[in-house]
Each structure stands twice: as structure tokens, then as C-alpha cells.
Design an enzyme around this catalytic site. Structure first.
Site, PDB file in Angstrom:
ATOM      1  N   LYS A 184     104.233 -84.214  56.754  1.00  0.00           N
ATOM      2  CA  LYS A 184     105.220 -84.281  57.592  1.00  0.00           C
ATOM      3  C   LYS A 184     106.163 -85.809  57.582  1.00  0.00           C
ATOM      4  O   LYS A 184     107.332 -85.583  57.636  1.00  0.00           O
ATOM      5  CB  LYS A 184     104.641 -83.989  58.976  1.00  0.00           C
ATOM      6  CG  LYS A 184     105.744 -83.955  60.466  1.00  0.00           C
ATOM      7  CD  LYS A 184     105.130 -83.200  61.241  1.00  0.00           C
ATOM      8  CE  LYS A 184     104.128 -83.901  62.243  1.00  0.00           C
ATOM      9  NZ  LYS A 184     104.755 -84.720  63.116  1.00  0.00           N
ATOM     10  N   SER A 185     105.406 -86.633  57.546  1.00  0.00           N
ATOM     11  CA  SER A 185     106.225 -88.081  57.523  1.00  0.00           C
ATOM     12  C   SER A 185     106.774 -88.188  56.280  1.00  0.00           C
ATOM     13  O   SER A 185     108.244 -88.720  56.563  1.00  0.00           O
ATOM     14  CB  SER A 185     104.954 -89.183  57.468  1.00  0.00           C
ATOM     15  OG  SER A 185     104.203 -89.184  58.650  1.00  0.00           O
TER      16      SER A 185
ATOM     17  N   GLY B 141     108.655 -86.713  67.740  1.00  0.00           N
ATOM     18  CA  GLY B 141     108.683 -88.310  68.076  1.00  0.00           C
ATOM     19  C   GLY B 141     109.307 -89.004  66.672  1.00  0.00           C
ATOM     20  O   GLY B 141     110.107 -90.057  66.927  1.00  0.00           O
TER      21      GLY B 141
ATOM     22  N   ARG C  93     107.822 -89.137  76.223  1.00  0.00           N
ATOM     23  CA  ARG C  93     107.054 -90.321  75.124  1.00  0.00           C
ATOM     24  C   ARG C  93     108.042 -91.785  75.077  1.00  0.00           C
ATOM     25  O   ARG C  93     109.415 -91.499  75.351  1.00  0.00           O
ATOM     26  CB  ARG C  93     107.092 -89.714  73.792  1.00  0.00           C
ATOM     27  CG  ARG C  93     106.105 -88.306  73.850  1.00  0.00           C
ATOM     28  CD  ARG C  93     105.922 -87.912  72.580  1.00  0.00           C
ATOM     29  NE  ARG C  93     105.230 -88.539  71.663  1.00  0.00           N
ATOM     30  CZ  ARG C  93     105.204 -88.498  70.274  1.00  0.00           C
ATOM     31  NH1 ARG C  93     105.382 -87.444  69.883  1.00  0.00           N
ATOM     32  NH2 ARG C  93     104.322 -89.144  69.729  1.00  0.00           N
TER      33      ARG C  93
ATOM     34  N   SER D  53     102.721 -99.006  64.623  1.00  0.00           N
ATOM     35  CA  SER D  53     103.413 -97.947  64.620  1.00  0.00           C
ATOM     36  C   SER D  53     104.411 -97.695  63.618  1.00  0.00           C
ATOM     37  O   SER D  53     105.359 -98.619  63.476  1.00  0.00           O
ATOM     38  CB  SER D  53     104.100 -97.714  65.925  1.00  0.00           C
ATOM     39  OG  SER D  53     105.418 -96.819  66.119  1.00  0.00           O
TER      40      SER D  53
ATOM     41  N   GLN E 299     106.399 -95.434  63.153  1.00  0.00           N
ATOM     42  CA  GLN E 299     107.771 -95.095  63.657  1.00  0.00           C
ATOM     43  C   GLN E 299     108.570 -96.147  64.211  1.00  0.00           C
ATOM     44  O   GLN E 299     109.731 -96.484  63.861  1.00  0.00           O
ATOM     45  CB  GLN E 299     107.590 -94.036  64.847  1.00  0.00           C
ATOM     46  CG  GLN E 299     106.821 -92.705  64.309  1.00  0.00           C
ATOM     47  CD  GLN E 299     106.522 -91.770  65.404  1.00  0.00           C
ATOM     48  OE1 GLN E 299     106.736 -92.234  66.806  1.00  0.00           O
ATOM     49  NE2 GLN E 299     106.199 -90.739  65.022  1.00  0.00           N
TER      50      GLN E 299
ATOM     51  N   ASP F 169      96.296 -89.747  63.741  1.00  0.00           N
ATOM     52  CA  ASP F 169      96.671 -88.332  64.115  1.00  0.00           C
ATOM     53  C   ASP F 169      95.392 -87.395  63.733  1.00  0.00           C
ATOM     54  O   ASP F 169      95.250 -86.205  64.067  1.00  0.00           O
ATOM     55  CB  ASP F 169      97.826 -87.746  63.252  1.00  0.00           C
ATOM     56  CG  ASP F 169      99.181 -88.314  63.522  1.00  0.00           C
ATOM     57  OD1 ASP F 169      99.108 -88.769  64.474  1.00  0.00           O
ATOM     58  OD2 ASP F 169     100.005 -88.229  62.711  1.00  0.00           O
TER      59      ASP F 169
ATOM     60  N   ARG G 156      96.337 -87.517  74.321  1.00  0.00           N
ATOM     61  CA  ARG G 156      94.985 -86.813  73.582  1.00  0.00           C
ATOM     62  C   ARG G 156      93.913 -87.343  74.039  1.00  0.00           C
ATOM     63  O   ARG G 156      92.661 -86.572  73.740  1.00  0.00           O
ATOM     64  CB  ARG G 156      95.104 -87.009  72.183  1.00  0.00           C
ATOM     65  CG  ARG G 156      96.439 -86.143  71.547  1.00  0.00           C
ATOM     66  CD  ARG G 156      96.662 -86.170  70.186  1.00  0.00           C
ATOM     67  NE  ARG G 156      97.714 -85.474  69.524  1.00  0.00           N
ATOM     68  CZ  ARG G 156      98.340 -85.610  68.412  1.00  0.00           C
ATOM     69  NH1 ARG G 156      98.052 -86.438  67.671  1.00  0.00           N
ATOM     70  NH2 ARG G 156      99.114 -84.603  68.223  1.00  0.00           N
TER      71      ARG G 156
HETATM   72  C1  S3P Z   1     104.414 -91.105  62.082  1.00  0.00           C
HETATM   73  C2  S3P Z   1     103.627 -92.185  62.546  1.00  0.00           C
HETATM   74  C3  S3P Z   1     102.802 -92.032  63.532  1.00  0.00           C
HETATM   75  C4  S3P Z   1     102.034 -90.915  63.545  1.00  0.00           C
HETATM   76  C5  S3P Z   1     103.011 -89.389  63.749  1.00  0.00           C
HETATM   77  C6  S3P Z   1     104.033 -89.600  62.503  1.00  0.00           C
HETATM   78  C7  S3P Z   1     105.328 -91.371  60.932  1.00  0.00           C
HETATM   79  O1  S3P Z   1     103.054 -92.338  64.802  1.00  0.00           O
HETATM   80  O2  S3P Z   1     101.159 -90.324  64.698  1.00  0.00           O
HETATM   81  O3  S3P Z   1     102.569 -88.157  63.728  1.00  0.00           O
HETATM   82  O4  S3P Z   1     105.931 -90.500  60.458  1.00  0.00           O
HETATM   83  O5  S3P Z   1     106.004 -92.302  61.103  1.00  0.00           O
HETATM   84  P1  S3P Z   1     103.225 -93.818  65.168  1.00  0.00           P
HETATM   85  O6  S3P Z   1     104.274 -94.402  64.434  1.00  0.00           O
HETATM   86  O7  S3P Z   1     103.890 -93.652  66.797  1.00  0.00           O
HETATM   87  O8  S3P Z   1     101.929 -94.478  65.603  1.00  0.00           O
END
Ligand code: S3P
Length: 425
Positions: free
Chosen positions: A19-20, A91, A119, A160, A162, A308, A339
Site C-alpha cells: 500500500k505504501s 491517512g 485523525r 511517522s 507519513q 500496522d 486500535r
Molecule cells: C504509512 C505509514 C504508517 C502506517 C500507514 C502507512 C505510510 O503511518 O501506519 O499504514 O505509507 O507512510 P504513520 O506514518 O502515521 O506511522
């Protein structure tokens, strides 16, 4: 929906794309000069949200069964969206887009579903504002007024990827250097992919330095299978007696493999074979066989490497003999649902000895568990983790909303049930 129990799990699974990596391939491809062809792309609701947002900003993206083709328009090729960008449950889409939109020569608005509106976005908008960004609100809907940005040096208070990626993306547009210090290492797909596309980006331990980047070059990207989806089968194969599952083509980037380390420490029989590199990411096949698990303590720097996967690791802990302590995982509270609370409430329904803590949970495993009417809270990873847990419960279990698996793994249940067909029961 009733969860069907399989007696043993045997065979080969190919989990869908990461996914990422899928989100990033579309986003960075849109900002690159030229055509990016993405194979192995995860066609799930979250990644489709990313595609839709970029289409709304004038990027042509074609989808066939096997390949997604992104016709990049360069760093300055996005156009002002006519409507509010809709990021659904994602997110990653929302936070990463903040970093791009903050630097555009147009204003935009962004919102998502009920979960996304709860969020925290302040973790992204605050550091971006230090770079000169002008973003209204700390929760969706966000109103972003595009502005010229300047580089900053920033100490991240939470691990994080993200947040890190949003700052990196803003840093590509900013004047001067953007220097980001992580408190713990989070997933580094952004750094790997952007470096391969020619961005001015360097990583040194926990520090990422980004310089102004006027162009990225398109390149074909092969997305590995998602270890976060493989996680359900790693735990399943370990806890269901007489099982052996091979999971093919899984991304094993070291920033993501905490689950393999923890399950191995718990006593799981896991083998990694056919290790290789595929468009800059480490990939392998994983073989897992049933074994007796024991409780462990999970804390500190490993947490971002398995954040995750904690719901399904908690399921393994409920089956394992002895105590498992999960701490330093307060981030679980701000995922698709809280969670920590969701795992505790649902596990209690099965008679599991579990205590919620401020930054994790304590599970005393190895006792018989019973089936239950589970609530997923619309959280895909809760749904799949509970489906794995239910395999070892006495009696029937149900999920109130099994469709939420579409967020990351639309074929989860058919892949799960296919494993019983291969078993000589
Ligand atoms: C992700 C980073 C993680 C993860 C999310 C995907 C990403 O979140 O939990 O499912 O693709 O950068 P955080 O960056 O908030 O930890």
C-alpha cells in the site's frame, strides 16, 4: 458475516501490492517528467483515492488489469482541482498530499470519510507551517493556500513515515535545505523511490536531508507484495496446527520486517527464501509453518517497524503461552480507529485475558478462547486480525462489516479460504 474456520492452512498465497509503495508510485509518478508504469499496484480503496485525487489535479492515469500508467507532468504540472479532493479512509493520501499541496501555486481543499476527519493532521500541518505553509484546520476538511516554502531543520516528535514524507515532499519545492531528524526509523520507501527518480535527497541514520528539486525522472516501478497483508498469513500459518504457507513476492524492506523478528522470537518457524532486489526494494518469499508460540515484550525502536501489524500480533499473543507486553505503541490510538481500545474490547469478547494500557496492552495468552460477534470499527486491519483469531476460537464468530477489507486487501477472504482447499484434512 460468519467467519469460516479452516482446519489447517496449506499452500501458496500471493498477497496484493504494498500500500505504501503503491501510493508513492502514483504520487511521485505524477510529479515526474515522463511516463511511469506501475506493475503490482494495490487496487484497493485507499490507493484508488490517491489516483482520484491526482486525476482531479489534471494527471492522466490509465488502469488495466496488470499495469497502472501515470502520465507525469513534472514538479509544476498539477492544476487546481475543481472540487474538494476526497481522500476516503486514507491517512497516507491525506498527509502526503498536504506536503505537495502546501507548495502549489493554487489553493485547494481536502477531506475524507468519518474516520479520516477524526485523525490528527496537526502533526503534518504544524511543521509545514514552519516552512511557510498556510493550511487551515488540524482535522479534515483542510483548506490549503499554496505558498512558496523554505527549508527547515525539524526534530520529529513521533515516528511517522507519513509526516516525514509530507516534509520531504514540501522540501523538494522549498528554498534551501530541509533537514528532518526522526526519533525512530520509520519506513523509508519515499527516500528510496525519490533518490531513484533523481531527487536531491540523502539519508544518514535518522536524518534525511532534502534539497530543492526541479525535476524527477519517471521510471517503471514494480510494487512488491505488502508485508502488512502477508502478516495475516504469517500469523495464521504459525498458529493453526498442521499448516505450511508460502507467501510469494513479499517486500522485506528492513523498516517493515518487525513482524518477522517478533514472531521468530515468539518461536514461529519462519524462513525467508529467494531474496532479491526489485526496483530498489528488498523482496523475498516467506515460508511459515505451525509452531508453539510463547509471549514476548514488544517495545521501543521495533514499534514503527511493525505498527500496522500489532492487531494480528496481538492475535498471535492471545494464542501464545505466557505473557506478551506491547508498549511504546500509543500511535495505535490514532490509526483507522483507536486500535488499543478496539483490540482490547474485541479480545475480551472471546474471553482473552487482556488489559489495555496507555501505550499498548498486556495479554496473558494460551488459554481457550470462544467465538464472538466482532465489531470491526470499519478498520480493515481489525477485520482481518479478528478473522485470523477466530480460527482458533471455540464456536462461531461473526464480523459486523467484512467489506472494510477492501481498504487494503479486497481478496483477503478468498485467499484465506483457498488455503484450506490445499489441506489434506
Ligand atoms: C504509512 C505509514 C504508517 C502506517 C500507514 C502507512 C505510510 O503511518 O501506519 O499504514 O505509507 O507512510 P504513520 O506514518 O502515521 O506511522
Amino acid at each position: 458475516m460468519e467467519i469460516i474456520k479452516i482446519k489447517s492452512a496449506n499452500g501458496v498465497v500471493t498477497v496484493p501490492g504494498d500500500k505504501s509503495v503503491s501510493h508513492r508510485a502514483v504520487m511521485f509518478g505524477a510529479l515526474a517528467d515522463g511516463v511511469t508504469r506501475i506493475s503490482g499496484f494495490l487496487k484497493s480503496a485507499d490507493c484508488i483515492s490517491t489516483i482520484n485525487c491526482f486525476r482531479d489535479m489534471g494527471i492522466e492515469i490509465k488502469m488495466t488489469d496488470d499495469v497502472i500508467t501515470v502520465y507525469g507532468k513534472g514538479m509544476n504540472g498539477l492544476t487546481k482541482p475543481k472540487n474538494t479532493l476526497y481522500t476516503g479512509n486514507s491517512g497516507t493520501t491525506t498527509r502526503l498530499l498536504c506536503g505537495i499541496l502546501a507548495a502549489q501555486p493554487f489553493d485547494s481543499e481536502m477531506t475524507g470519510d468519518a474516520s479520516i476527519c477524526k485523525r490528527p493532521m496537526g502533526r503534518v500541518t504544524k511543521p509545514l507551517s514552519l516552512m511557510g505553509a498556510d493550511i487551515e484546520n488540524e482535522y479534515c476538511p483542510l483548506r490549503i493556500h499554496g505558498k512558496p516554502l523554505s527549508g527547515i531543520e525539524y526534530d520529529m516528535p513521533v515516528a511517522s513515515a507519513q509526516v516525514k514524507t509530507a516534509l520531504i515532499l514540501a522540501g523538494l519545492y522549498a528554498d534551501g535545505k530541509t533537514i528532518i531528524h526522526e526519533c525512530e526509523k520509520s519506513r523509508d520507501h519515499t527516500e528510496l523511490m525519490l533518490a531513484a527518480m533523481g531527487a536531491d535527497i540523502k539519508t544518514d541514520g535518522l536524518t534525511v536531508t532534502v534539497g530543492t528539486t526541479s525535476s524527477l525522472s519517471a521510471r517503471d516501478i514494480s510494487v512488491p507484495g505488502d508485508i502488512s497483508s502477508a502478516a495475516f498469513f504469517i500469523v495464521l500459518g504459525a498458529i493453526i496446527p498442521n499448516s505450511e504457507i508460502t507467501i510469494k513476492n513479499v517486500g522485506i524492506n528492513p523498516t517493515r520486517t518487525g513482524i518477522i523478528d517478533v514472531l521468530s522470537e515468539m518461536g514461529a518457524d519462519i524462513k525467508i527464501i529467494n531474496e532479491r532486489i526489485s526496483t530498489g526494494e528488498q523482496v523475498a518469499d516467506i515460508i511459515v509453518k505451525s509452531s508453539r508460540l510463547k509471549g514476548v515484550t514488544i517495545s521501543g525502536a521495533i514499534i514503527p517497524r511493525l505498527i500496522d501489524e500489532l492487531p494480528v500480533i496481538a492475535a498471535a499473543a492471545a494464542i501464545a503461552d505466557g505473557q506478551t507486553i506491547i508498549k511504546d505503541a500509543a500511535e495505535l490510538k490514532v490509526k483507522e480507529t483507536n486500535r488499543i481500545k478496539a483490540i482490547t474490547d474485541e479480545f475480551l469478547k472471546c474471553g482473552i485475558d487482556i488489559t489495555e494500557t496507555d501505550d499498548g496492552m498486556i495479554i496473558n495468552g494460551g488459554k481457550p478462547i470462544c467465538g464472538a460477534e466482532f465489531t470491526t470499527y470499519g478498520d480493515h486491519r481489525m477485520a482481518m486480525s479478528l478473522a485470523v483469531l477466530a480460527q482458533l476460537a471455540d464456536g462461531t464468530s461473526t464480523l459486523d462489516d467484512a467489506d472494510c477489507v477492501n481498504i487494503s486487501y479486497p481478496d483477503f477472504f478468498s485467499d484465506l479460504y483457498s488455503l484450506s482447499l490445499n489441506s489434506s484434512l
